[in-house]
Design an enzyme around this catalytic site. Structure first.
Site, PDB file in Angstrom:
ATOM      1  N   ASP A 206     -14.092  22.032 -11.672  1.00 34.56           N
ATOM      2  CA  ASP A 206     -12.771  22.670 -11.655  1.00 34.56           C
ATOM      3  C   ASP A 206     -11.729  21.644 -11.248  1.00 34.56           C
ATOM      4  OD1 ASP A 206     -11.043  24.859 -11.963  1.00 34.56           O
ATOM      5  OD2 ASP A 206     -11.157  25.391  -9.842  1.00 34.56           O
ATOM      6  N   ASP A 223     -12.810  20.395  -2.961  1.00 31.93           N
ATOM      7  CA  ASP A 223     -13.236  21.681  -3.521  1.00 31.93           C
ATOM      8  C   ASP A 223     -14.230  21.560  -4.669  1.00 31.93           C
ATOM      9  OD1 ASP A 223     -13.543  24.341  -3.885  1.00 31.93           O
ATOM     10  OD2 ASP A 223     -11.540  24.715  -4.697  1.00 31.93           O
TER      11      ASP A 223
END
Length: 334
Positions: A206, A223
């Site tokens: 992502d 992340d």
């Protein structure tokens, strides 16, 4: 976006400030400041400073979304990248563990990485980022994920479409036009996807600009919650913005830097627009799946309005036209 649990229950209601502090203190870490909520809807993420002056980020994972094995594999991947001197946020290991449990919640502590927003239109930053993504992929090809999910049309497209059809969130007056165009876009995306074989590697998964911080030493990646297996282009295409000429320039700079460390199969460029189309659909379904979480109606109130779905119909019509255009290519004349 990420693979999501299909259950309907909302589980963050019991995650009170006192429980968060108790969980942190169970590790022998004692917050000195209050908890500052960071911009995360999928999980619950807070920044604080402990009594030793160290800044941390604590992340509480959404219950039932990932298994312990999937989360641990994410942690192990980030630690392995960190060991390769790639600037990536990796969980702090306490008593030999990076994944911790407290009263039914799973959580991890990360060092707080300072930095400013990554600027995709800054070509020097883009070049440096491309170099590090190349290093990530050079390393990631050396092994495979055992537990993480795979980027494919079934997970991003088919499951999202089925969920939305059963959710009741698409306004009744727009059900036919919305699903008609979405099904056309998904069919075209799958046709392109399955026509182009590609190598499956471990990915950040992502890697949009908000998951990159710019530090005095260059990019810092954060992340890995959506780490997964898929084509290399998945970690590159979200860096490309603007008109076609701008995207071509960005792509040229990104790939030239990337290929200093890792070869790139340019045939994967045909997957950019199918990936974009399926991300659009998956985003619609993600909001629907999360609607019982009070944070979602509060932060995405427009999702419940007809105007939003009308705009989505127009966006999917535009995307269908884009899918019929020639893919981005570094070959002269395109």
């Amino acid at each position: 976006m990420s693979q999501t649990h299909q259950g309907s229950g909302f589980h963050f209601r019991t995650l009170t400030p006192d429980l968060i502090l108790d969980a942190i203190e169970s590790l022998g870490i004692y917050p000195e400041t209050g908890l500052m909520a960071l911009n995360s809807y999928e999980n619950r993420v807070y920044q604080f400073r402990c009594d030793n002056g160290v800044r941390y980020v604590v992340k509480f994972y959404r219950p039932e979304r990932w298994s312990d094995e999937q989360i641990q594999e994410e942690h192990d991947f980030s630690q392995a990248l960190f060991d390769e001197e790639i600037p990536i946020a990796t969980p702090v290991i306490i008593d030999g563990r990076s994944l911790h449990h407290y009263q039914g919640f799973r959580f991890a502590l990360f060092p707080s990485i300072g930095g400013r927003s990554f600027e995709v239109d800054n070509l020097e930053q883009l070049e440096a980022t491309g170099r590090f993504i190349g290093r990530i992929h050079q390393f990631s090809q050396q092994a495979k994920f055992e537990h993480r999910v795979v980027v494919n049309p079934q997970m991003l497209g088919d499951e999202s479409l089925l969920w939305l059809k059963e959710s009741g969130h698409v306004p009744q007056s727009l059900v036919t036009p919305y699903f008609t165009i979405v099904e056309q876009v998904l069919e075209k995306s799958k046709e392109i996807w399955f026509k182009q074989p590609h190598k499956q590697i471990r990915l950040h998964g992502d890697l949009h600009p908000s998951n990159i911080l710019w530090t005095p030493d260059g990019p810092g990646f954060v992340d890995l919650d959506d780490a997964r297996t898929g084509p290399a282009i998945q970690d590159l295409w979200m860096m490309l913005t603007g008109e076609r000429s701008q995207r071509l320039l960005q792509l040229d700079i990104l790939l030239e830097a990337y290929e200093e460390f890792c070869d790139f199969d340019t045939r994967e460029l045909t997957l950019i627009e199918p990936l974009r189309a399926m991300r659009m659909l998956h985003y619609n379904a993600w909001l629907s799946r999360r609607w019982e979480d009070p944070a979602f109606p509060m932060n995405f109130p427009w999702y419940a309005e007809e105007k939003y779905w009308e705009q989505q119909i127009l966006s999917f019509k535009e995307q269908l036209a884009v899918l019929d255009e020639p893919a981005l290519s570094l070959t002269p004349g395109y």
